[in-house]
Design a protein around this motif. Structure first.
Motif, mmCIF file in Angstrom:
data_model
loop_
_atom_site.group_PDB
_atom_site.id
_atom_site.type_symbol
_atom_site.label_atom_id
_atom_site.label_comp_id
_atom_site.label_asym_id
_atom_site.label_seq_id
_atom_site.Cartn_x
_atom_site.Cartn_y
_atom_site.Cartn_z
ATOM 1 N N UNK A 145 0.828 -1.209 0.000
ATOM 2 C CA UNK A 145 0.000 0.000 0.000
ATOM 3 C C UNK A 145 0.864 1.263 0.000
ATOM 4 N N UNK A 146 1.949 1.274 0.744
ATOM 5 C CA UNK A 146 2.848 2.426 0.742
ATOM 6 C C UNK A 146 3.470 2.634 -0.637
ATOM 7 N N UNK A 147 3.873 1.544 -1.273
ATOM 8 C CA UNK A 147 4.450 1.636 -2.619
ATOM 9 C C UNK A 147 3.421 2.191 -3.608
ATOM 10 N N UNK A 151 3.565 5.881 -5.590
ATOM 11 C CA UNK A 151 3.573 5.933 -7.059
ATOM 12 C C UNK A 151 2.534 6.908 -7.612
ATOM 13 N N UNK A 152 1.566 7.272 -6.807
ATOM 14 C CA UNK A 152 0.492 8.151 -7.306
ATOM 15 C C UNK A 152 0.942 9.564 -7.345
#
Length: 152
Positions: A145-147, A151-152
């Motif tokens: 979820x952090x990755x 990326x957003x």
């Protein structure tokens, strides 16, 4: 620019993930907010605002930074802070650095109100989210979820 890989149809598993995540992003905040209301606690948007202020140095954040941290527009954050200000939970002060912007400051009353609301928030988050993630998967899910968020 789209690459050929971007245009590949999703597999059934990918489609299931996209749909499940989209649903979770919609229903989780609503469920926590409803639980907070049933417990006669702060709305989730106000709770999160106080939480972020409580974690900031000096319990102070520039309004634009607070809005960004809470994933809200500046006008939306202004409305939330105005409501919190009416109850003495937050105050607004001029930004000393440039004199143009405003800072939101968590008051002692606001910190106390946050502490009072914390048990209801924790119970709701546990029931709707954490109880559904096995301890062995927690770190992996968190990293994914952090990755994705980065990326957003």
């Amino acid at each position: 620019m789209s690459t050929q890989e971007d245009l590949q149809p999703m597999s059934a598993a990918e489609e299931a993930l996209v749909r499940a995540l989209g649903r979770l992003l919609h229903v989780l905040p609503r469920a926590v907010d409803q639980d907070m209301a049933r417990a006669r606690q702060l709305p989730l948007s106000e709770y999160m605002t106080l939480m972020h202020l409580s974690e900031a140095p000096g319990r102070l954040m520039r309004m634009s930074e607070l809005a960004s941290t809470c994933d809200l527009s500046l006008s939306g954050m202004t409305r939330i802070v105005a409501r919190l200000e009416q109850h003495g939970l937050v105050k607004r002060v001029r930004c000393e650095a440039d004199g143009r912007g405003a800072n939101a400051v968590l008051t002692d009353t606001g910190l106390q109100r946050l502490k009072e609301a914390w048990p209801a928030h924790l119970a709701s988050v546990r029931r709707h989210l954490l109880d559904h993630v096995d301890a062995a998967d927690l770190e992996v899910v968190t990293r994914v979820l952090q990755r994705m968020a980065t990326a957003c």
